[in-house]
Design an enzyme around this catalytic site. Structure first.
Site, PDB file in Angstrom:
ATOM      1  N   ASP A 147      27.745 -64.782  37.250  1.00 12.35           N
ATOM      2  CA  ASP A 147      27.092 -63.609  37.822  1.00 12.35           C
ATOM      3  C   ASP A 147      27.280 -63.490  39.328  1.00 12.35           C
ATOM      4  OD1 ASP A 147      24.707 -61.446  37.367  1.00 12.35           O
ATOM      5  OD2 ASP A 147      24.437 -62.528  39.241  1.00 12.35           O
ATOM      6  N   ALA A 179      24.406 -58.692  36.867  1.00 12.32           N
ATOM      7  CA  ALA A 179      25.660 -58.549  36.121  1.00 12.32           C
ATOM      8  C   ALA A 179      25.507 -59.119  34.713  1.00 12.32           C
ATOM      9  CB  ALA A 179      26.808 -59.230  36.855  1.00 12.32           C
ATOM     10  N   ASP A 180      24.871 -60.264  34.601  1.00 11.75           N
ATOM     11  CA  ASP A 180      24.611 -60.859  33.291  1.00 11.75           C
ATOM     12  C   ASP A 180      23.680 -59.985  32.458  1.00 11.75           C
ATOM     13  OD1 ASP A 180      26.163 -63.149  33.320  1.00 11.75           O
ATOM     14  OD2 ASP A 180      24.607 -64.396  34.201  1.00 11.75           O
ATOM     15  N   ILE A 181      22.585 -59.541  33.060  1.00 14.37           N
ATOM     16  CA  ILE A 181      21.575 -58.806  32.298  1.00 14.37           C
ATOM     17  C   ILE A 181      22.118 -57.454  31.849  1.00 14.37           C
ATOM     18  CG2 ILE A 181      19.340 -57.654  32.474  1.00 14.37           C
ATOM     19  CD1 ILE A 181      18.445 -60.051  34.209  1.00 14.37           C
ATOM     20  N   GLY A 184      24.421 -57.988  29.015  1.00 10.01           N
ATOM     21  CA  GLY A 184      23.662 -58.188  27.781  1.00 10.01           C
ATOM     22  C   GLY A 184      23.177 -56.882  27.189  1.00 10.01           C
TER      23      GLY A 184
END
Length: 407
Positions: A147, A179-181, A184
């Site tokens: 991220d 970026a990760d969330i 997802g």
């Protein structure tokens, strides 16, 4: 009431954040999520602490708060996928699942026959979602992606933080792994769309999500600011590139967010702030002119704002229908009456901690409400249950696998 995704089964081979965030969202909406973890170790985030959840005596459990944030509502099954016996179990499970989620490096699961090509032969209806840093193709496909580096490479840090000429001015990451969330969440959207296609045609497909693609996509208006002008936007601290005044202003005792979205709100603000002459000045009459002349306008607003406290300003501005708000620390966020009213924090039963808190899914359904959430599972908590129910193994077979270290 049944949940929206009741009857859907997900085989979750992912770990850390982007993949688990997608599978947690699906679990919230009623899907049965089988989280596959390494025997004896589990998801890396189980150890990403402190802080850890406390047990009933006040001592740390083995469950880090980070892990608890992304694994609500799942069932944990420990399997050594590097062993043929472990792969065979996963093949059995894939045959009984609707969705697979994984975030291994590109091609990393092929040697275990757990890639899309292998599992789609076993279950042609499978929706298989891969999450990587850079996607399944392209010159960067074999690179790892995290991220922090994606926020940098994807341009977010170039527009976040104070300008170089201000004290402390430097590129900054966002305070959570956006970026990760967002990846997802996009994965969840892609999976649901692929399931709609599967239900209509009977065929599954491979969904390819890349952190860099997502980070670029969520640049939103800033991306279009560049694409329409050819000029890369810079860092403006808390100011907005397209709206003025729309930033944090100091008050007599702290800061306040002022979010003036149109000319009418600007006039209302100026009238109650004692600077009612500004909307009649051609330099500030429209948002377009205010953006062009922010350097002379903002100091005048700052001079007015420091004359009253944050709470006084909020009371005044809300009466005048001017959008505003305090900059809350997290203790004030969770003590906010609106946050409490929306039932944002819930407490879930946990085998060792008694109760663990969770931040509820924000989606409010009128017909298929999110209900029946369970605490993030202990490592291997549901191994026997899943192997009996889904993989159709006997107690003797399970005992043999455990003795061999496969589960």
């Amino acid at each position: 009431m049944t949940s929206a995704l009741s009857g859907l089964r997900v085989l979750d081979l992912s770990r850390v954040l982007a993949g688990p965030w997608a599978s947690q969202t699906l679990a919230d909406m009623g899907a049965e999520v089988i989280k596959i973890e390494r025997p004896g170790a589990g998801d890396d985030t189980r150890g990403w602490g402190p802080p850890y959840a406390k047990d009933v005596t006040g001592n740390d459990t083995s469950e880090a708060a980070y892990y608890l944030s992304a694994n609500r509502g799942k069932k944990s099954l420990t399997i050594d996928m590097t062993k043929p016996e472990g792969q065979e179990i996963l093949h059995r499970l894939a045959a009984e699942c609707d969705v697979v989620i994984e975030n291994f490096k590109v091609g990393g699961l092929a040697k275990y026959r757990l890639d899309y090509a292998s599992l789609s032969e076993i279950n042609p209806k499978i929706v298989y979602c891969s999450i990587t840093g850079f996607g399944q193709d392209g010159p960067y496909k074999d690179r790892p992606g995290y991220d922090f580096m994606i926020q940098a490479m994807g341009g977010l840090m170039s527009i976040t933080g104070a300008p170089d000429q201000e004290p402390g001015g430097q590129p900054m990451k966002v305070g959570v792994a956006v970026a990760d969330i967002f990846t997802g969440l996009y994965a969840t959207i892609g999976i649901l769309a692929a399931l709609r296609h599967r239900d209509a045609t009977g065929e599954g497909q491979h969904v390819d999500l890349a952190l860099l693609d997502v980070q670029t996509a969520i640049l939103a208006n800033q991306a279009m600011n560049f694409l329409t002008t050819g000029k890369a936007p810079g860092r403006l601290g808390n100011a907005h590139p397209n709206i003025v005044p729309y930033e944090a202003f100091p008050t007599a005792d702290g800061y306040i967010i002022l979010a003036v979205g149109n000319d009418s709100q600007f006039r209302s603000f100026c009238n109650v702030a004692g600077i009612g002459h500004l909307p009649d000045d051609a330099r500030y009459a429209t948002n377009r002119s205010r953006v062009a002349n922010r350097e002379t306008l903002v100091p005048q607003i700052r001079q007015a704002m420091v004359m009253k406290s944050t709470d006084d300003w909020i009371a005044i501005l809300e009466t005048a229908n001017v959008p505003c708000g305090p900059i809350n620390t997290l203790d004030r966020v969770f003590d906010n009456p609106q946050v409490k009213h929306r039932d944002t924090v819930r407490y879930l039963d946990h085998p060792t901690a008694g109760k663990v808190p969770t931040v509820a899914n924000p989606i409010k359904f009128s017909k298929t409400p999110i209900a029946g959430e369970t605490a993030p599972p202990m490592l291997g908590q549901h191994s026997d249950e899943i192997l009996r129910k889904v993989a159709d193994l006997s107690d003797a077979q399970i005992a043999k696998l455990r003795e061999a270290g496969i589960i």
